[in-house]
Design an enzyme around this catalytic site. Structure first.
Site, PDB file in Angstrom:
ATOM      1  N   LEU A  31     -14.140 -20.428  37.758  1.00 29.04           N
ATOM      2  CA  LEU A  31     -15.033 -19.602  36.941  1.00 29.04           C
ATOM      3  C   LEU A  31     -14.302 -18.965  35.754  1.00 29.04           C
ATOM      4  O   LEU A  31     -13.247 -18.354  35.928  1.00 29.04           O
ATOM      5  CB  LEU A  31     -15.607 -18.476  37.826  1.00 29.04           C
ATOM      6  CG  LEU A  31     -16.455 -17.412  37.127  1.00 29.04           C
ATOM      7  CD1 LEU A  31     -17.826 -17.970  36.763  1.00 29.04           C
ATOM      8  CD2 LEU A  31     -16.619 -16.180  38.019  1.00 29.04           C
ATOM      9  N   HIS A  70     -20.224   4.715  38.128  1.00 28.48           N
ATOM     10  CA  HIS A  70     -19.363   3.656  37.571  1.00 28.48           C
ATOM     11  C   HIS A  70     -18.503   3.045  38.682  1.00 28.48           C
ATOM     12  O   HIS A  70     -18.271   1.838  38.700  1.00 28.48           O
ATOM     13  CB  HIS A  70     -18.486   4.209  36.447  1.00 28.48           C
ATOM     14  CG  HIS A  70     -19.281   4.649  35.249  1.00 28.48           C
ATOM     15  ND1 HIS A  70     -20.263   3.866  34.685  1.00 28.48           N
ATOM     16  CD2 HIS A  70     -19.261   5.795  34.520  1.00 28.48           C
ATOM     17  CE1 HIS A  70     -20.804   4.505  33.659  1.00 28.48           C
ATOM     18  NE2 HIS A  70     -20.215   5.679  33.539  1.00 28.48           N
ATOM     19  N   TRP A  87     -18.198   4.596  22.920  1.00 22.42           N
ATOM     20  CA  TRP A  87     -17.232   5.651  22.562  1.00 22.42           C
ATOM     21  C   TRP A  87     -17.926   6.976  22.295  1.00 22.42           C
ATOM     22  O   TRP A  87     -17.281   8.018  22.256  1.00 22.42           O
ATOM     23  CB  TRP A  87     -16.424   5.249  21.323  1.00 22.42           C
ATOM     24  CG  TRP A  87     -15.530   4.062  21.520  1.00 22.42           C
ATOM     25  CD1 TRP A  87     -15.730   2.808  21.016  1.00 22.42           C
ATOM     26  CD2 TRP A  87     -14.295   4.001  22.257  1.00 22.42           C
ATOM     27  NE1 TRP A  87     -14.708   1.969  21.401  1.00 22.42           N
ATOM     28  CE2 TRP A  87     -13.808   2.684  22.158  1.00 22.42           C
ATOM     29  CE3 TRP A  87     -13.563   4.936  22.988  1.00 22.42           C
ATOM     30  CZ2 TRP A  87     -12.625   2.267  22.759  1.00 22.42           C
ATOM     31  CZ3 TRP A  87     -12.378   4.528  23.591  1.00 22.42           C
ATOM     32  CH2 TRP A  87     -11.923   3.196  23.480  1.00 22.42           C
ATOM     33  N   ASP A 121     -26.258  -2.333  33.559  1.00 25.12           N
ATOM     34  CA  ASP A 121     -26.707  -0.989  33.164  1.00 25.12           C
ATOM     35  C   ASP A 121     -27.284  -0.240  34.370  1.00 25.12           C
ATOM     36  O   ASP A 121     -27.754  -0.854  35.330  1.00 25.12           O
ATOM     37  CB  ASP A 121     -27.765  -1.126  32.056  1.00 25.12           C
ATOM     38  CG  ASP A 121     -27.966   0.169  31.292  1.00 25.12           C
ATOM     39  OD1 ASP A 121     -27.106   1.074  31.387  1.00 25.12           O
ATOM     40  OD2 ASP A 121     -28.999   0.288  30.596  1.00 25.12           O
ATOM     41  N   GLU A 124     -32.344 -17.562  28.106  1.00 22.66           N
ATOM     42  CA  GLU A 124     -33.460 -17.052  28.913  1.00 22.66           C
ATOM     43  C   GLU A 124     -33.131 -15.627  29.370  1.00 22.66           C
ATOM     44  O   GLU A 124     -32.028 -15.370  29.877  1.00 22.66           O
ATOM     45  CB  GLU A 124     -33.672 -17.948  30.149  1.00 22.66           C
ATOM     46  CG  GLU A 124     -34.086 -19.358  29.812  1.00 22.66           C
ATOM     47  CD  GLU A 124     -35.450 -19.428  29.119  1.00 22.66           C
ATOM     48  OE1 GLU A 124     -36.336 -18.616  29.447  1.00 22.66           O
ATOM     49  OE2 GLU A 124     -35.609 -20.300  28.245  1.00 22.66           O
ATOM     50  N   GLY A 184     -25.267   5.395  35.629  1.00 19.99           N
ATOM     51  CA  GLY A 184     -25.513   6.838  35.499  1.00 19.99           C
ATOM     52  C   GLY A 184     -26.765   7.243  36.271  1.00 19.99           C
ATOM     53  O   GLY A 184     -26.764   8.252  36.984  1.00 19.99           O
ATOM     54  N   SER A 202     -28.968  -4.045  23.121  1.00 21.12           N
ATOM     55  CA  SER A 202     -27.855  -3.097  22.942  1.00 21.12           C
ATOM     56  C   SER A 202     -26.606  -3.746  22.339  1.00 21.12           C
ATOM     57  O   SER A 202     -25.491  -3.555  22.835  1.00 21.12           O
ATOM     58  CB  SER A 202     -27.515  -2.417  24.279  1.00 21.12           C
ATOM     59  OG  SER A 202     -28.638  -1.767  24.816  1.00 21.12           O
ATOM     60  N   THR A 257     -19.027  -1.073  21.769  1.00 20.02           N
ATOM     61  CA  THR A 257     -18.431  -0.298  20.669  1.00 20.02           C
ATOM     62  C   THR A 257     -19.150   1.049  20.517  1.00 20.02           C
ATOM     63  O   THR A 257     -18.591   1.994  19.970  1.00 20.02           O
ATOM     64  CB  THR A 257     -18.504  -1.083  19.336  1.00 20.02           C
ATOM     65  OG1 THR A 257     -19.815  -1.655  19.209  1.00 20.02           O
ATOM     66  CG2 THR A 257     -17.487  -2.190  19.269  1.00 20.02           C
TER      67      THR A 257
HETATM   68  C1  IPE Z   1     -25.166  -1.349  27.377  1.00 17.12           C
HETATM   69  O1  IPE Z   1     -25.590  -0.261  28.107  1.00 17.12           O
HETATM   70  C2  IPE Z   1     -23.658  -1.413  27.364  1.00 17.12           C
HETATM   71  C3  IPE Z   1     -23.037  -1.774  28.634  1.00 17.12           C
HETATM   72  C4  IPE Z   1     -23.655  -2.101  29.720  1.00 17.12           C
HETATM   73  C5  IPE Z   1     -21.587  -1.768  28.618  1.00 17.12           C
HETATM   74  P1  IPE Z   1     -25.876   1.150  27.408  1.00 17.12           P
HETATM   75  O2  IPE Z   1     -26.280   2.077  28.497  1.00 17.12           O
HETATM   76  O3  IPE Z   1     -24.711   1.551  26.579  1.00 17.12           O
HETATM   77  O4  IPE Z   1     -27.081   0.797  26.452  1.00 17.12           O
HETATM   78  P2  IPE Z   1     -28.183   1.731  25.791  1.00 17.12           P
HETATM   79  O5  IPE Z   1     -27.481   2.907  25.175  1.00 17.12           O
HETATM   80  O6  IPE Z   1     -29.120   2.163  26.875  1.00 17.12           O
HETATM   81  O7  IPE Z   1     -28.870   0.845  24.793  1.00 17.12           O
HETATM   82  C1  IPE Z   2     -23.713   1.117  32.428  1.00 17.60           C
HETATM   83  O1  IPE Z   2     -24.266   2.213  33.039  1.00 17.60           O
HETATM   84  C2  IPE Z   2     -22.213   1.227  32.289  1.00 17.60           C
HETATM   85  C3  IPE Z   2     -21.734   1.395  30.912  1.00 17.60           C
HETATM   86  C4  IPE Z   2     -22.474   1.442  29.855  1.00 17.60           C
HETATM   87  C5  IPE Z   2     -20.306   1.541  30.736  1.00 17.60           C
HETATM   88  P1  IPE Z   2     -24.707   3.507  32.235  1.00 17.60           P
HETATM   89  O2  IPE Z   2     -23.574   4.479  32.281  1.00 17.60           O
HETATM   90  O3  IPE Z   2     -25.187   3.163  30.881  1.00 17.60           O
HETATM   91  O4  IPE Z   2     -25.903   4.015  33.145  1.00 17.60           O
HETATM   92  P2  IPE Z   2     -27.238   4.725  32.668  1.00 17.60           P
HETATM   93  O5  IPE Z   2     -27.873   3.842  31.638  1.00 17.60           O
HETATM   94  O6  IPE Z   2     -26.848   6.056  32.125  1.00 17.60           O
HETATM   95  O7  IPE Z   2     -28.066   4.821  33.914  1.00 17.60           O
HETATM   96 MG    MG Z   3     -27.014   2.742  30.150  1.00 14.88          MG
END
Ligand code: IPE
Ligand code: IPE
Ligand code: MG
Length: 256
Positions: free
Chosen positions: A137, A43, A75, A26, A213, A29, A202, A72
């Protein structure tokens, strides 16, 4: 404890590695936002981190790595971002497949990838088939994955088996539920890493992480390095996994 970069390698016990590491990747963005870049660039940077971390796990001799690539719920994001993520997946698989294959990495997808664009499905099938007989792996990519949907599917399948008289309700066990999940035949994660600091799961591997852990870092995924991975493993190695029981010292006290 604050450690300098590249400092965890020497601290790791090679005989106590987590067998299965799962990662919620995560913060792409936020990484882009900090640099006044579009989210898509975050990304792309995240894809480079993924390459490094797969290589690091393979080199370290980790048996299983599971990464959360698309949920899921993802989207709900703008169409352009979803489209970019799908294209990035295809690019990743095309560019990396040879090296992954050479390194004996075996690719598997967790999630319903039949609803992804056809070009993604074809690339995924190709990657799975190409690496199917590899012995290194196991690299699981959770794609269009949602744990509640996975559990719902398991419940429906078992209900169907009862309705058809194949089994009776008493025959349902934890093992029979596990066998209905995408992770059947794969041991539960020992260590779950989440980058970018959110204290939540999530909808990732809810059934499978009962005794995993957790290790959460503020570090954003595009900035995550091999040494951060080693830090997480080192931290894991300091933990006392009791699985609801007592640790061996306490057990000795009781037996004395
Ligand atoms: C979790 O991250 C999903 C992935 C890393 C693919 P999100 O950014 O979608 O999670 P939330 O919305 O902060 O819970
Ligand atoms: C994780 O990064 C990638 C996916 C969920 C696909 P994010 O796109 O959720 O990044 P933030 O949480 O907005 O920083
Ligand atoms: Mg995120």
């Amino acid at each position: 404890m604050v450690k300098k970069n590249n400092s965890y390698e020497k601290l790791i016990q090679a005989d106590n590695l987590p067998c299965h590491i799962a990662i919620i990747m995560d913060g792409n963005g936020r990484w882009a936002h900090k640099r006044l870049l579009p989210r898509t660039m975050g990304h792309r940077a995240g894809m480079n981190t993924l390459k490094e971390i797969v290589r690091a796990c393979s080199d370290l001799g980790i048996k299983i790595l599971t990464v959360y690539a698309f949920s899921t719920e993802n989207w709900k994001r703008p169409w352009e971002e979803v489209d970019y993520l799908m294209k990035l997946l295809v690019e990743f698989l095309r560019k990396e497949i040879n090296e992954l294959n050479q390194n004996q990495v075996r690719i598997k997808v967790l999630g319903n990838y039949n609803s992804l664009p056809l070009v993604c499905q074809a690339e995924i099938e190709d990657a799975i088939n190409t690496t199917n007989n590899n012995s290194g792996l196991l690299f699981n990519i959770a794609l269009n994955y949602g744990s509640r949907q996975e559990i719902l599917g398991a419940v429906k399948n078992l209900a169907q088996q009862i309705a058809s008289g194949e089994i009776n309700p008493d025959m349902i066990s934890e093992e029979s539920i596990s066998r209905q999940l995408y992770t059947k035949d794969i041991p539960d994660p020992d260590l779950l890493i989440r980058t970018a600091g959110e204290m939540r799961i999530s909808n990732f591997l809810l059934w499978q992480i009962a005794y995993t852990e957790l290790w959460i870092t503020e570090c954003l995924w595009p900035e995550f390095t091999k040494d951060d991975l080693l830090h997480a493993i080192w931290d894991y190695q300091q933990r006392d996994r009791r699985f609801g029981g007592l640790n061996s010292e306490r057990q000795d006290e009781i037996n004395a």
